[in-house]
Design a protein around this motif. Structure first.
Motif, PDB file in Angstrom:
ATOM      1  N   ALA A  53       1.882  -0.758   7.566  1.00  0.00           N
ATOM      2  CA  ALA A  53       1.285  -0.768   8.906  1.00  0.00           C
ATOM      3  C   ALA A  53      -0.161  -0.279   8.896  1.00  0.00           C
ATOM      4  N   GLY A  54      -0.656   0.108   7.708  1.00  0.00           N
ATOM      5  CA  GLY A  54      -2.035   0.551   7.582  1.00  0.00           C
ATOM      6  C   GLY A  54      -2.259   2.014   7.914  1.00  0.00           C
ATOM      7  N   LEU A  55      -1.183   2.781   8.039  1.00  0.00           N
ATOM      8  CA  LEU A  55      -1.320   4.203   8.347  1.00  0.00           C
ATOM      9  C   LEU A  55      -1.605   4.993   7.071  1.00  0.00           C
ATOM     10  N   ARG A  56      -2.397   6.054   7.203  1.00  0.00           N
ATOM     11  CA  ARG A  56      -2.742   6.903   6.067  1.00  0.00           C
ATOM     12  C   ARG A  56      -2.287   8.335   6.330  1.00  0.00           C
ATOM     13  N   ALA A  57      -1.978   9.038   5.252  1.00  0.00           N
ATOM     14  CA  ALA A  57      -1.686  10.464   5.352  1.00  0.00           C
ATOM     15  C   ALA A  57      -2.963  11.233   5.055  1.00  0.00           C
ATOM     16  N   PHE A  58      -3.404  12.068   5.996  1.00  0.00           N
ATOM     17  CA  PHE A  58      -4.623  12.875   5.842  1.00  0.00           C
ATOM     18  C   PHE A  58      -5.825  12.011   5.474  1.00  0.00           C
ATOM     19  N   ASP A  59      -5.807  10.755   5.942  1.00  0.00           N
ATOM     20  CA  ASP A  59      -6.891   9.796   5.738  1.00  0.00           C
ATOM     21  C   ASP A  59      -7.134   9.456   4.262  1.00  0.00           C
ATOM     22  N   VAL A  60      -6.131   9.642   3.424  1.00  0.00           N
ATOM     23  CA  VAL A  60      -6.229   9.269   2.006  1.00  0.00           C
ATOM     24  C   VAL A  60      -5.896   7.785   1.876  1.00  0.00           C
ATOM     25  N   PRO A  61      -6.748   6.983   1.238  1.00  0.00           N
ATOM     26  CA  PRO A  61      -6.479   5.550   1.108  1.00  0.00           C
ATOM     27  C   PRO A  61      -5.149   5.267   0.405  1.00  0.00           C
ATOM     28  N   ASN A  62      -4.523   4.161   0.773  1.00  0.00           N
ATOM     29  CA  ASN A  62      -3.225   3.780   0.209  1.00  0.00           C
ATOM     30  C   ASN A  62      -3.334   2.788  -0.940  1.00  0.00           C
ATOM     31  N   LYS A  63      -4.546   2.534  -1.404  1.00  0.00           N
ATOM     32  CA  LYS A  63      -4.757   1.497  -2.407  1.00  0.00           C
ATOM     33  C   LYS A  63      -3.925   1.725  -3.673  1.00  0.00           C
ATOM     34  N   ARG A  64      -3.776   2.973  -4.094  1.00  0.00           N
ATOM     35  CA  ARG A  64      -3.039   3.238  -5.333  1.00  0.00           C
ATOM     36  C   ARG A  64      -1.588   2.787  -5.230  1.00  0.00           C
ATOM     37  N   PHE A  65      -0.995   2.893  -4.035  1.00  0.00           N
ATOM     38  CA  PHE A  65       0.378   2.434  -3.851  1.00  0.00           C
ATOM     39  C   PHE A  65       0.454   0.914  -3.907  1.00  0.00           C
ATOM     40  N   VAL A  66      -0.503   0.271  -3.256  1.00  0.00           N
ATOM     41  CA  VAL A  66      -0.538  -1.198  -3.243  1.00  0.00           C
ATOM     42  C   VAL A  66      -0.768  -1.722  -4.660  1.00  0.00           C
ATOM     43  N   ASP A  67      -1.674  -1.096  -5.401  1.00  0.00           N
ATOM     44  CA  ASP A  67      -1.930  -1.511  -6.784  1.00  0.00           C
ATOM     45  C   ASP A  67      -0.674  -1.363  -7.642  1.00  0.00           C
ATOM     46  N   ALA A  68       0.043  -0.258  -7.467  1.00  0.00           N
ATOM     47  CA  ALA A  68       1.258  -0.037  -8.248  1.00  0.00           C
ATOM     48  C   ALA A  68       2.334  -1.059  -7.881  1.00  0.00           C
ATOM     49  N   ALA A  69       2.428  -1.394  -6.601  1.00  0.00           N
ATOM     50  CA  ALA A  69       3.395  -2.403  -6.177  1.00  0.00           C
ATOM     51  C   ALA A  69       3.072  -3.760  -6.788  1.00  0.00           C
ATOM     52  N   HIS A  70       1.786  -4.108  -6.826  1.00  0.00           N
ATOM     53  CA  HIS A  70       1.374  -5.369  -7.444  1.00  0.00           C
ATOM     54  C   HIS A  70       1.700  -5.370  -8.941  1.00  0.00           C
ATOM     55  N   ALA A  71       1.563  -4.219  -9.583  1.00  0.00           N
ATOM     56  CA  ALA A  71       1.907  -4.125 -11.000  1.00  0.00           C
ATOM     57  C   ALA A  71       3.394  -4.405 -11.214  1.00  0.00           C
ATOM     58  N   LEU A  72       4.226  -3.884 -10.325  1.00  0.00           N
ATOM     59  CA  LEU A  72       5.659  -4.168 -10.418  1.00  0.00           C
ATOM     60  C   LEU A  72       5.940  -5.658 -10.248  1.00  0.00           C
ATOM     61  N   ILE A  73       5.257  -6.266  -9.295  1.00  0.00           N
ATOM     62  CA  ILE A  73       5.457  -7.697  -9.040  1.00  0.00           C
ATOM     63  C   ILE A  73       5.044  -8.523 -10.259  1.00  0.00           C
ATOM     64  N   ARG A  74       4.022  -8.054 -10.984  1.00  0.00           N
ATOM     65  CA  ARG A  74       3.586  -8.752 -12.195  1.00  0.00           C
ATOM     66  C   ARG A  74       4.549  -8.529 -13.364  1.00  0.00           C
ATOM     67  N   GLY A  75       5.524  -7.655 -13.189  1.00  0.00           N
ATOM     68  CA  GLY A  75       6.504  -7.424 -14.246  1.00  0.00           C
ATOM     69  C   GLY A  75       6.268  -6.181 -15.069  1.00  0.00           C
ATOM     70  N   GLU A  76       5.307  -5.330 -14.668  1.00  0.00           N
ATOM     71  CA  GLU A  76       5.057  -4.104 -15.416  1.00  0.00           C
ATOM     72  C   GLU A  76       6.232  -3.144 -15.261  1.00  0.00           C
ATOM     73  N   ARG A  77       6.574  -2.463 -16.352  1.00  0.00           N
ATOM     74  CA  ARG A  77       7.634  -1.467 -16.319  1.00  0.00           C
ATOM     75  C   ARG A  77       7.032  -0.076 -16.219  1.00  0.00           C
ATOM     76  N   PHE A  78       7.596   0.727 -15.345  1.00  0.00           N
ATOM     77  CA  PHE A  78       7.108   2.080 -15.130  1.00  0.00           C
ATOM     78  C   PHE A  78       7.897   3.082 -15.966  1.00  0.00           C
ATOM     79  N   PRO A  79       7.293   4.233 -16.269  1.00  0.00           N
ATOM     80  CA  PRO A  79       8.052   5.314 -16.904  1.00  0.00           C
ATOM     81  C   PRO A  79       9.192   5.764 -15.986  1.00  0.00           C
ATOM     82  N   PRO A  80      10.211   6.392 -16.538  1.00  0.00           N
ATOM     83  CA  PRO A  80      11.329   6.845 -15.697  1.00  0.00           C
ATOM     84  C   PRO A  80      10.882   7.844 -14.637  1.00  0.00           C
ATOM     85  N   LEU A  81      11.521   7.773 -13.483  1.00  0.00           N
ATOM     86  CA  LEU A  81      11.372   8.811 -12.481  1.00  0.00           C
ATOM     87  C   LEU A  81      12.128  10.048 -12.961  1.00  0.00           C
ATOM     88  N   ILE A  82      11.705  11.218 -12.529  1.00  0.00           N
ATOM     89  CA  ILE A  82      12.456  12.442 -12.802  1.00  0.00           C
ATOM     90  C   ILE A  82      12.977  12.965 -11.471  1.00  0.00           C
TER      91      ILE A  82
END
Length: 208
Positions: free
Chosen positions: A134-163
Motif C-alpha cells: 500500500a506504499g506505507l513506511r515505518a518511520f519513513d524508512v524506504p521499503n525498497k530493500r523488501f521489494v528487491d528481496a521479493a524480486h530475488a525470490l521470484i527470480r529463484g534465488e535461495r535465501f539463508p535459513p531463518l532463525i
C-alpha cells in the motif's frame, strides 16, 4: 534437552541442529545485511579473522566455533545477556526444519519498534506486506530493500535459513531473518521455507 518432542511438532523437521550451527547461520545472515554487515566486518578485522570464517563455516572445527561465538558476543551480546540476546536462554534445543506457507504466516517479528510499526502493531509479516504494497513506511524508512528481496525470490534465488525461536513450535518469533521473512510474505509465502528452530521452556522471556 528442553522438552522438545519431534512427534508433536507441526513443522517438517529435517534433523537436529546445534548452537554452533545457529551462531554460524546468524553471522552469515548478518554479513550480507546493509545495516549490520559493516560493523560485523570491522569486528572480523579486529579479531584478525577472514570472512571465510563466516562464509564457509566448518562446524567440526572447535576453534572456529569458539571464534564465531566470541564474534556474535561482541556484535550482538550473545552469551552475555545483553543487546539482542538479553534474557535469551542458555539451554536451547535446535533443529533444522522446513515451514509450510501456513506455518510461516504464524511466525512473528521480534519485538522491535520498527517491525511493530511496519506491521501495524501485530508483528505479523502478512500485515507488514500489506502495508508495503500500500506504499506505507515505518518511520519513513524506504521499503525498497523488501521489494528487491521479493524480486530475488521470484527470480529463484535461495535465501539463508531463518532463525526462529519460541517455547514451542506453534508460537515462533524470528530471531534472525526478519527482512527475508517479509520478502516471503510479499510473494505469498512459498512452502518449504528453510529455518533453524530453537526451543526452550524459558524462551518466552525473550520471545514475547
Amino acid at each position: 534437552m528442553s522438552g522438545f518432542d519431534p512427534m508433536l511438532t507441526v513443522v517438517q523437521v529435517l534433523g537436529m541442529s546445534s548452537e554452533d550451527e545457529m551462531v554460524a547461520c546468524f553471522l552469515r545472515g548478518e554479513l550480507s545485511s546493509r545495516r549490520f554487515g559493516p560493523n560485523l566486518r570491522s569486528h572480523l578485522v579486529a579479531a584478525g579473522q577472514a570472512e571465510q570464517l563466516l562464509t564457509h563455516p566448518d562446524l567440526s572445527d572447535a576453534g572456529a566455533n569458539f571464534a564465531r561465538r566470541a564474534l556474535l558476543a561482541a556484535v550482538r551480546g550473545y552469551g552475555e545477556n545483553r543487546d539482542l540476546y538479553e534474557n535469551f536462554p542458555t539451554q536451547v534445543t535446535w533443529t533444522r526444519a522446513l515451514l509450510s506457507a501456513a506455518e510461516a504466516t504464524n511466525v512473528r517479528y521480534l519485538d522491535y519498534s520498527y517491525w511493530v510499526e511496519l506491521s501495524g502493531g501485530s508483528r505479523r509479516p502478512t500485515d507488514a506486506a500489506a502495508h508495503i504494497k500500500a506504499g506505507l513506511r515505518a518511520f519513513d524508512v524506504p521499503n525498497k530493500r523488501f521489494v528487491d528481496a521479493a524480486h530475488a525470490l521470484i527470480r529463484g534465488e535461495r535465501f539463508p535459513p531463518l532463525i526462529l525461536v519460541g517455547e514451542s513450535q506453534d508460537n515462533l518469533v524470528c530471531l534472525e531473518g526478519n527482512l527475508r521473512l517479509t520478502a516471503y510474505a510479499l510473494v505469498g509465502f512459498p512452502t518449504g521455507i528453510e529455518c533453524l528452530i530453537g526451543i526452550a521452556p524459558t524462551m518466552g522471556r525473550w520471545a514475547r
